[in-house]
Scaffold this motif. Structure first.
Motif, PDB file in Angstrom:
ATOM      1  N   ILE A  89       0.825  -1.216   0.003  1.00 40.86           N
ATOM      2  CA  ILE A  89      -0.138  -0.047   0.063  1.00 40.86           C
ATOM      3  C   ILE A  89       0.990   1.209  -0.210  1.00 40.86           C
ATOM      4  N   GLY A  90       1.835   1.290   0.763  1.00 41.00           N
ATOM      5  CA  GLY A  90       2.699   2.442   0.950  1.00 41.00           C
ATOM      6  C   GLY A  90       3.299   2.809  -0.319  1.00 41.00           C
ATOM      7  N   GLN A  91       3.980   1.649  -1.088  1.00 41.30           N
ATOM      8  CA  GLN A  91       4.562   1.867  -2.266  1.00 41.30           C
ATOM      9  C   GLN A  91       3.743   2.199  -3.293  1.00 41.30           C
ATOM     10  N   MET A  92       2.587   1.832  -3.235  1.00 44.72           N
ATOM     11  CA  MET A  92       1.581   2.183  -4.416  1.00 44.72           C
ATOM     12  C   MET A  92       1.240   3.653  -4.234  1.00 44.72           C
ATOM     13  N   ILE A  93       1.090   4.085  -2.884  1.00 46.49           N
ATOM     14  CA  ILE A  93       0.916   5.681  -2.880  1.00 46.49           C
ATOM     15  C   ILE A  93       2.132   6.497  -3.338  1.00 46.49           C
ATOM     16  N   ILE A  94       3.282   5.850  -3.179  1.00 46.27           N
ATOM     17  CA  ILE A  94       4.545   6.787  -3.500  1.00 46.27           C
ATOM     18  C   ILE A  94       4.683   6.740  -5.274  1.00 46.27           C
ATOM     19  N   ASN A  95       4.353   5.638  -5.595  1.00 50.99           N
ATOM     20  CA  ASN A  95       4.539   5.477  -7.234  1.00 50.99           C
ATOM     21  C   ASN A  95       3.453   6.284  -7.896  1.00 50.99           C
ATOM     22  N   ASN A  96       2.152   5.819  -7.428  1.00 55.24           N
ATOM     23  CA  ASN A  96       1.111   6.360  -8.048  1.00 55.24           C
ATOM     24  C   ASN A  96       1.046   7.938  -8.123  1.00 55.24           C
ATOM     25  N   PHE A  97       1.402   8.577  -6.888  1.00 57.94           N
ATOM     26  CA  PHE A  97       1.281   9.923  -6.827  1.00 57.94           C
ATOM     27  C   PHE A  97       1.989  10.661  -7.954  1.00 57.94           C
ATOM     28  N   SER A  98       3.518  10.278  -8.032  1.00 61.48           N
ATOM     29  CA  SER A  98       4.112  11.111  -8.885  1.00 61.48           C
ATOM     30  C   SER A  98       3.813  10.638 -10.322  1.00 61.48           C
ATOM     31  N   ASN A  99       3.299   9.482 -10.577  1.00 59.83           N
ATOM     32  CA  ASN A  99       3.068   9.052 -12.198  1.00 59.83           C
ATOM     33  C   ASN A  99       1.712  10.120 -12.478  1.00 59.83           C
ATOM     34  N   ALA A 100       0.785  10.046 -11.492  1.00 60.25           N
ATOM     35  CA  ALA A 100      -0.604  10.651 -11.740  1.00 60.25           C
ATOM     36  C   ALA A 100      -0.323  12.367 -11.827  1.00 60.25           C
ATOM     37  N   TYR A 101       0.543  12.432 -11.081  1.00 63.87           N
ATOM     38  CA  TYR A 101       0.806  14.276 -11.119  1.00 63.87           C
ATOM     39  C   TYR A 101       1.386  14.581 -12.514  1.00 63.87           C
ATOM     40  N   TYR A 102       2.447  13.794 -12.880  1.00 65.86           N
ATOM     41  CA  TYR A 102       2.984  14.375 -14.229  1.00 65.86           C
ATOM     42  C   TYR A 102       2.297  13.762 -15.518  1.00 65.86           C
ATOM     43  N   GLU A 103       1.142  12.882 -15.217  1.00 64.51           N
ATOM     44  CA  GLU A 103       0.223  12.711 -16.398  1.00 64.51           C
ATOM     45  C   GLU A 103      -0.999  13.891 -16.556  1.00 64.51           C
ATOM     46  N   GLY A 104      -1.015  14.570 -15.355  1.00 58.92           N
ATOM     47  CA  GLY A 104      -2.048  15.684 -15.542  1.00 58.92           C
ATOM     48  C   GLY A 104      -1.994  16.441 -16.693  1.00 58.92           C
ATOM     49  N   GLY A 105      -2.773  16.769 -17.323  1.00 63.34           N
ATOM     50  CA  GLY A 105      -3.091  17.762 -18.504  1.00 63.34           C
ATOM     51  C   GLY A 105      -3.557  19.077 -18.135  1.00 63.34           C
ATOM     52  N   SER A 106      -3.670  19.493 -17.124  1.00 64.14           N
ATOM     53  CA  SER A 106      -4.042  20.745 -16.838  1.00 64.14           C
ATOM     54  C   SER A 106      -3.130  21.608 -17.040  1.00 64.14           C
ATOM     55  N   THR A 107      -3.332  23.162 -17.285  1.00 59.53           N
ATOM     56  CA  THR A 107      -2.370  24.100 -17.142  1.00 59.53           C
ATOM     57  C   THR A 107      -2.049  24.526 -15.851  1.00 59.53           C
ATOM     58  N   SER A 108      -2.817  24.309 -14.772  1.00 59.71           N
ATOM     59  CA  SER A 108      -2.621  24.643 -13.336  1.00 59.71           C
ATOM     60  C   SER A 108      -2.068  23.315 -12.803  1.00 59.71           C
ATOM     61  N   ASP A 109      -0.872  23.607 -12.080  1.00 57.77           N
ATOM     62  CA  ASP A 109       0.050  22.753 -11.369  1.00 57.77           C
ATOM     63  C   ASP A 109      -0.791  22.151  -9.991  1.00 57.77           C
ATOM     64  N   LEU A 110      -1.547  23.123  -9.443  1.00 60.28           N
ATOM     65  CA  LEU A 110      -2.546  22.774  -8.199  1.00 60.28           C
ATOM     66  C   LEU A 110      -3.743  21.722  -8.693  1.00 60.28           C
ATOM     67  N   GLN A 111      -4.244  21.869  -9.911  1.00 58.00           N
ATOM     68  CA  GLN A 111      -5.201  21.099 -10.200  1.00 58.00           C
ATOM     69  C   GLN A 111      -4.928  19.684 -10.804  1.00 58.00           C
ATOM     70  N   ASN A 112      -3.620  19.761 -11.209  1.00 57.34           N
ATOM     71  CA  ASN A 112      -2.776  18.403 -11.456  1.00 57.34           C
ATOM     72  C   ASN A 112      -2.571  17.720 -10.150  1.00 57.34           C
ATOM     73  N   PHE A 113      -1.948  18.380  -9.110  1.00 55.71           N
ATOM     74  CA  PHE A 113      -1.660  17.915  -7.663  1.00 55.71           C
ATOM     75  C   PHE A 113      -3.292  17.398  -7.083  1.00 55.71           C
ATOM     76  N   GLU A 114      -4.160  17.938  -7.164  1.00 54.28           N
ATOM     77  CA  GLU A 114      -5.350  17.721  -6.439  1.00 54.28           C
ATOM     78  C   GLU A 114      -5.772  16.280  -7.299  1.00 54.28           C
ATOM     79  N   LEU A 115      -5.820  16.262  -8.737  1.00 55.05           N
ATOM     80  CA  LEU A 115      -6.243  15.203  -9.279  1.00 55.05           C
ATOM     81  C   LEU A 115      -5.464  13.915  -8.802  1.00 55.05           C
ATOM     82  N   ALA A 116      -4.238  14.022  -8.902  1.00 56.21           N
ATOM     83  CA  ALA A 116      -3.324  12.906  -8.210  1.00 56.21           C
ATOM     84  C   ALA A 116      -3.492  12.506  -6.970  1.00 56.21           C
ATOM     85  N   LEU A 117      -3.979  13.291  -5.909  1.00 55.43           N
ATOM     86  CA  LEU A 117      -4.406  13.026  -4.714  1.00 55.43           C
ATOM     87  C   LEU A 117      -5.896  12.213  -4.866  1.00 55.43           C
ATOM     88  N   LYS A 118      -6.794  12.591  -5.618  1.00 56.79           N
ATOM     89  CA  LYS A 118      -7.894  12.113  -5.881  1.00 56.79           C
ATOM     90  C   LYS A 118      -7.796  10.821  -6.233  1.00 56.79           C
TER      91      LYS A 118
END
Length: 654
Positions: free
Chosen positions: A55-84
């Motif tokens: 579970i812990g490794q899933m959180i660490i890996n998925n967070f960075s992957n989901a953040y950089y896959e975000g397509g918004s021009t807003s870094d904050l929105q990409n961050f919140e989508l990764a948390l979601k």
């Protein structure tokens, strides 16, 4: 402005038996997404089961992957989508029956984009901002009222702007169980991330602590980096279960601190010796034998032939298997025989290189030793012999002292434990004195106990007990002196400049810096600049409330009045042929303004009429007692605070 992130991490290379604890720094492998910054993640799950690690490794890996896959021009929105996405994954895990992590998970997920910080936390992880030597607790109160639910694990988000040279600490709670926050503040403030991480890791290793993970992040401008000299890349990951004090590290440290500087000194001395040898042998150099100049051209049939002769002129110089001359220009193997000949020559030179170096060193040593002995045998130059011997002795003594002093701390572990025992005993003496009704002796003992404990509070072995002695002694002292001590205060109003004066009028707070006046609500919020002192009129020295008007006195002996209802600042009027005296504090009472000159030791009273102040009158007949005064207050009587802490009370100027 472009920024560069410098960071170091302290972690444990092996698995912990009682928990999952891991941290990770990431950059996007896609260069087109480099503008999305860098991510930092730290996760701790207080459960020894294998599923917790997944579970812990899933959180660490998925967070960075989901953040950089975000397509918004807003870094904050990409961050919140990764948390979601992380929260949804945790909810899915819970539905599959894995619930032991709920209530045991702590973590911080953060992104730094340029000079912007975005951060979310869960559980008991902590983040602090260090700016200009001060601490700001970034995660304070973020998880106090958060509902324990998988979909709300990472729900609170903070964001803000960083300044160059800001440092951020991201850590789990265990760090503060072993080292005090004040000790950490000093280490991080005074060192760059690699140096600070190395010091803290060393303290944790001494205490045999492994359940700590943390990042120290430093934000630097690329302009400031360009101004600094190039240095070796410093290590940025330190392991608590691996000692960094290896033989190679110690040799490297010894080279950098002692051998390299000593080598420079010896080199300089060697150059001086060489110049002296050259001057001594200068006469001999003039009697050189003339070189023989050959008068005839070399015979082509002799052994002294060049490459061209061997290749093209000498008879039977080639092997039969080589190509014929007419075929050479068409052959791609033209230079094969050249290469092998040069290779053999090179190997021969390499074999003799080491030998030649040794011979050269021996010759230099022999000449130097002979010259050194010649100084002693020559009575006129014998004084130089003694000077050199003295210099060598000084170098040897310095080297010995350096070896003995290197690596020793000011207070060792055994000495620290001894000082701790003395501090505890002194604290008990204070409590005993208090029980028998001797408060003065009790005060003295508590102060002594605090002083002793302060000297060892940075030692990781005894820091916790030392801090207990300090806090307990302060509690007893505060009871004896009727003191209320505030340990955790959060500012309700802050400005970037130093605040020189603070005033409340008409339900609003007014803050004065050296040149500006700010207005803010008493409930907090960002202050607004409402006025600025005129140029060439001096900086703010002191102020006072005069009814609904605020008066500000400046270093150029000017007085300004500020009306909060209109936010207007005007120069106060004074009677003709009069001026304001020098002062370091002002106050008012019943329509009169009082100026304190703490240097001359006098108070000047200015009465007012029709919005004009009259000429100042000396209020004190004998001014000797008021010299070195700092401030005054008036409530019918005049109270003056002196720099030694005493307060003088005057009634009718006496």
């Amino acid at each position: 402005m472009n920024y560069e992130i410098q960071f170091s991490k302290v972690t444990c290379s092996g698995k912990l038996t009682d928990r999952f604890l891991s941290s990770q720094h990431s950059k996007s492998p896609d260069l087109t997404k480099s503008s999305m910054g860098e991510t930092f993640s730290l996760v701790e799950i207080l459960s020894p089961w294998y599923n917790s690690a997944q579970i812990g490794q899933m959180i660490i890996n998925n967070f960075s992957n989901a953040y950089y896959e975000g397509g918004s021009t807003s870094d904050l929105q990409n961050f919140e989508l990764a948390l979601k996405k992380i929260n949804e994954n945790l909810a899915q895990i819970t539905q599959n029956g894995e619930t032991e992590w709920i209530g045991n998970l702590s973590g911080i997920l953060a992104a730094i984009v340029g000079d912007s910080l975005i951060l979310s936390t869960a559980g008991k992880t902590e983040a602090y901002l260090f700016r200009d030597g001060k601490i700001n607790h970034l995660t304070y109160g973020m998880t106090d009222k958060v509902e324990v639910h998988p979909l709300k694990t990472f729900s609170n988000v903070i964001s803000g702007s960083l300044k160059t040279k800001d440092k951020i600490l991201i850590t789990n709670k265990s760090l503060f169980e072993n080292i005090s926050l004040e000790s950490i503040r000093q280490i991080i403030t005074l060192n760059n991330p690699p140096e600070a991480a190395a010091q803290i890791a060393k303290l944790l290793r001494k205490a045999k602590v492994k359940n700590v993970n943390f990042f120290i992040v430093n934000l630097l401008s690329k302009e400031s980096l360009a101004d600094k000299p190039l240095k070796e890349n410093l290590e940025n990951i330190f392991y608590l279960d691996k000692s960094s004090d290896s033989v190679l590290t110690k040799v490297k440290s010894l080279w950098q601190t002692i051998l390299s500087p000593l080598g420079k000194v010896i080199t300089a001395a060697g150059l001086s010796v060489f110049k002296s040898i050259k001057s001594v042998t200068k006469f001999k150099d003039k009697i050189k034998k003339p070189k023989k100049i050959p008068t005839t051209r070399p015979n082509l049939d002799t052994n002294e032939t060049d490459n061209f002769q061997r290749e093209f002129m000498a008879k039977d110089s080639r092997d039969d298997h080589l190509l014929k001359d007419e075929e050479i220009k068409y052959s791609p193997e033209l230079y094969v025989h050249y290469y092998q000949e040069k290779k053999a020559l090179k190997e021969n030179k390499t074999g003799n290189k080491f030998k030649n170096i040794l011979i050269t060193i021996f010759k230099i040593f022999k000449k130097s030793f002979s010259w050194f002995l010649s100084l002693y045998t020559n009575k006129d130059k014998r004084k130089f012999f003694y000077i050199i011997v003295a210099a060598i002795l000084i170098l040897v003594i310095g080297l010995v002292i350096g070896f003995k002093g290197k690596g020793k701390s000011s207070v060792g572990n055994l000495d620290s434990q001894k000082i701790l025992d003395e501090a505890i005993a002194t604290q008990k003496d204070g409590k005993n004195a208090l029980s028998i009704g001797d408060p003065e002796k009790a005060k003295q003992k508590f102060v002594e106990a605090i002083g002793k404990a302060e000297t060892i509070k940075t030692n990781s072995i005894v820091s916790k007990d030392a801090q207990t002695v300090i806090s307990t002694s302060y509690q007893e002292l505060d009871k004896l002196t009727s003191t209320t001590r505030f340990n955790n205060l959060e500012p309700i109003i802050s400005v970037s400049d130093n605040i020189k004066g603070f005033y409340i009028t008409s339900g609003e707070a007014y803050l004065a810096t050296e040149t500006d006046i700010y207005k803010s609500s008493l409930l907090g919020g960002k202050p607004q600049k409402v006025a600025t002192l005129p140029k060439n009129k001096g900086n703010f020295i002191a102020g006072t409330n005069f009814g609904t008007i605020l008066y500000f006195y400046t270093s150029n002996q000017n007085l300004f009045e500020f009306d909060p209802s209109t936010d207007k600042l005007n120069q106060a009027q004074i009677a003709e042929d009069s001026r304001w005296e020098t002062a370091n504090a002002i106050s008012n009472y019943v329509g009169s303004l009082y100026l304190l000159d703490g240097v001359l030791g006098q108070i000047y009273k200015h009465s007012s009429s029709k919005e004009v102040f009259q000429k100042g009158e000396e209020y004190i007949s004998s001014s000797n007692s008021l010299k070195q005064s700092l401030s005054l207050a008036i409530d019918g009587s005049v109270y003056v605070l002196k720099n030694d802490g005493t307060v003088l009370k005057f009634q009718r100027s006496k």
